[in-house]
Design a protein around this motif. Sequence first.
Motif, PDB file in Angstrom:
ATOM      1  N   ASN A  74      39.475  30.699  36.009  1.00 42.24           N
ATOM      2  CA  ASN A  74      40.275  30.622  37.230  1.00 42.24           C
ATOM      3  C   ASN A  74      41.399  31.641  37.146  1.00 42.24           C
ATOM      4  OD1 ASN A  74      38.961  28.304  38.489  1.00 42.24           O
ATOM      5  ND2 ASN A  74      39.790  27.178  36.767  1.00 42.24           N
TER       6      ASN A  74
ATOM      7  N   SER B 288      43.724  31.569  43.036  1.00 44.82           N
ATOM      8  CA  SER B 288      42.804  30.781  43.862  1.00 44.82           C
ATOM      9  C   SER B 288      41.349  31.201  43.690  1.00 44.82           C
ATOM     10  CB  SER B 288      43.192  30.909  45.335  1.00 44.82           C
ATOM     11  OG  SER B 288      43.057  32.258  45.743  1.00 44.82           O
TER      12      SER B 288
ATOM     13  N   ARG C 217      37.829  31.737  41.404  1.00 46.80           N
ATOM     14  CA  ARG C 217      37.082  31.140  40.294  1.00 46.80           C
ATOM     15  C   ARG C 217      35.894  32.045  40.005  1.00 46.80           C
ATOM     16  NH1 ARG C 217      36.044  25.034  40.610  1.00 46.80           N
ATOM     17  NH2 ARG C 217      38.082  25.138  39.679  1.00 46.80           N
TER      18      ARG C 217
END
Length: 93
Positions: free
Chosen positions: A23, A26, A28
């Motif tokens: 991560n 925001s 991933r």
Amino acid sequence: MLDSGVEASRIIKIALEVDFVCNRGSQRYYIQSAFAIPDSNKMDQEKNSLVHIGDSFKKIIVVRDRIKLWRNEDGIVVMGIMDFLLNPNSLEL
């Protein structure tokens, strides 16, 4: 068959795992690592867990070989380990 006339069925769950989940803010990234991908069977094995992830975050397969970065038909990026490690923008390619 059960007494109510409903046939019992078995549910089989297959456990799939991703090597790394990273991560950054925001974003991933799902990363699979493979020593080599010599044939389509090995490619299917490596991408299987990635294609079953239900979101649209980036999915990457990293291999040992020096290969030109490419995207497969499922949108998964396949790249060599040197590009992955030495290019500071490798997650964005």
